[in-house]
Design an enzyme around this catalytic site. Structure first.
Site, PDB file in Angstrom:
ATOM      1  N   TYR A   1     -41.179  45.735 -64.644  1.00  0.00           N
ATOM      2  CA  TYR A   1     -41.725  45.419 -63.321  1.00  0.00           C
ATOM      3  C   TYR A   1     -40.705  45.741 -62.235  1.00  0.00           C
ATOM      4  O   TYR A   1     -41.030  46.374 -61.231  1.00  0.00           O
ATOM      5  CB  TYR A   1     -42.102  43.941 -63.261  1.00  0.00           C
ATOM      6  CG  TYR A   1     -42.717  43.518 -61.941  1.00  0.00           C
ATOM      7  CD1 TYR A   1     -44.006  43.897 -61.598  1.00  0.00           C
ATOM      8  CD2 TYR A   1     -41.991  42.732 -61.035  1.00  0.00           C
ATOM      9  CE1 TYR A   1     -44.567  43.495 -60.385  1.00  0.00           C
ATOM     10  CE2 TYR A   1     -42.548  42.336 -59.829  1.00  0.00           C
ATOM     11  CZ  TYR A   1     -43.833  42.729 -59.506  1.00  0.00           C
ATOM     12  OH  TYR A   1     -44.384  42.349 -58.304  1.00  0.00           O
TER      13      TYR A   1
ATOM     14  N   SER B   1     -42.273  44.353 -53.961  1.00  0.00           N
ATOM     15  CA  SER B   1     -42.011  42.966 -54.323  1.00  0.00           C
ATOM     16  C   SER B   1     -40.514  42.683 -54.270  1.00  0.00           C
ATOM     17  O   SER B   1     -39.689  43.594 -54.455  1.00  0.00           O
ATOM     18  CB  SER B   1     -42.527  42.693 -55.738  1.00  0.00           C
ATOM     19  OG  SER B   1     -42.095  41.426 -56.210  1.00  0.00           O
TER      20      SER B   1
END
Length: 339
Positions: free
Chosen positions: A191, A165
């Site tokens: 994350y 990501s």
């Protein structure tokens, strides 16, 4: 010719002919995967499901790994060339059990798509005390790839695709406290470091796998509408990022720039199948091409998804990649010798 992507040596677009609006079906056009075997984690929802459909439609046998088997059965109903297996990425024993079963089939593995991931979750830990985003988004990838290594070698031409990501830009990997034992938990930091780890893993895995004709890639699918990834995020976080208005509604101007699910799966399919990558590996990709190295010149704005591009140097750094490999072996309790 450069043999690896340490320090982002290969991080430059190659003119693939595709772009941010390209779809998975456009990318797969003309490619025949008959006789190939693929494993897709989380291949029953979102871009994972689109990946499954695209690979199976091109002739591959696709094994979908899912924690929620009943949901997966519903979503995969009537799809040809698809098998379903249960596995929980937060359960190390579950991963080992699946790998043992697959290896017992004596089948080669041509494509391993590490697609499943979580984001914006509160602090959770597995039975070992490891933070859930680190486990689900990265450590499970490392374990699954290591345990399936004999099948990947048997393919004599395999690719490992780690769905990462742009979120890796939120945090480098914290080697001193990866599991938030001594620092305040911030979900986006968790994350970010998990996705940085995913990128570093691809860099080092490609370097070690190349002698066995195994190549590795990481990728940013783009900002995609219609997935389950943000299901646990507090709406206030979306507001802070500037993507939602005061009423919690997605701003129309933001919605207009988001990718559809077929567009979101395109880079996964490109990394998995493109002949243009036959002699290139360890790179971070986006918009169905290799991404550029982010040297600080890109103005990133979360309410303008088209600006969320590029790969951070710390996530393709040789020292970081090798250090993470060693730490992963320590955390998981085995050596991934890749030989």
């Amino acid at each position: 010719m450069t043999q690896n992507n340490y320090q982002g040596a290969l991080q430059q677009p190659i003119g693939s002919g595709f772009n941010a609006t390209s779809t998975s079906n456009e990318v797969i056009k003309g490619i025949d995967l008959t006789g190939k075997i693929a494993i897709v984690t989380g291949g029953h929802t979102g871009i994972g499901l689109e990946t499954t459909k695209t690979l199976a439609g091109a002739g591959a046998t696709v094994i979908v790994i899912a924690r929620d088997v009943e949901k997966a059965k519903r979503n995969l109903e009537n799809l040809k060339n698809v098998e379903l297996e249960a596995m929980d990425l937060m359960d190390s024993a579950s991963i080992d059990a699946f790998c043992t079963k697959f290896l017992a089939s004596n089948r080669p593995l041509h494509l391993l798509i590490n697609n499943a991931g979580i984001m914006w979750v509160p602090l959770r830990r597995d039975v070992r005390g490891y933070e859930s985003q680190l486990v689900t988004n990265y450590l499970s990838q490392f374990q699954l790839t290591a345990k399936l290594w004999p099948a990947l070698k048997k393919a004599n031409g395999a690719r490992v695709i780690n769905v990462s990501s742009f979120g890796h830009q939120m945090a480098p990997f914290n080697f001193e406290d990866p599991n938030f034992n001594h620092r305040e938990y911030q979900t986006l930091e968790g994350y970010g470091q998990s996705k940085t780890a995913t990128n570093l893993f691809a860099v080092e895995l490609d370097h070690r796998g190349k002698p066995f004709n195994i190549r590795a890639y990481s990728l940013h699918p783009g900002s995609v509408i219609g997935t389950d990834l943000g299901r646990e995020e507090p709406i206030e976080l979306f507001k802070e990022l500037g993507t939602h208005d005061a009423n919690g509604e997605l701003k129309p101007e933001v919605a207009a720039t988001l990718k559809t699910i077929p567009q979101g799966a395109a880079t996964t399919i490109w990394c998995a199948t493109s002949p243009a990558l036959n002699n290139i590996g360890g790179v971070y990709c986006e918009n169905a091409d290799i991404a550029e190295l982010d040297t600080g010149k890109i103005d990133h704005q979360y309410d303008k998804p088209e600006t969320l591009r590029g790969v951070q140097p710390y996530s393709v750094d040789q020292e970081n990649a090798q250090r993470l490999w060693a730490l992963s072996e320590t955390l998981l309790g085995f050596q991934f010798l890749a030989n």
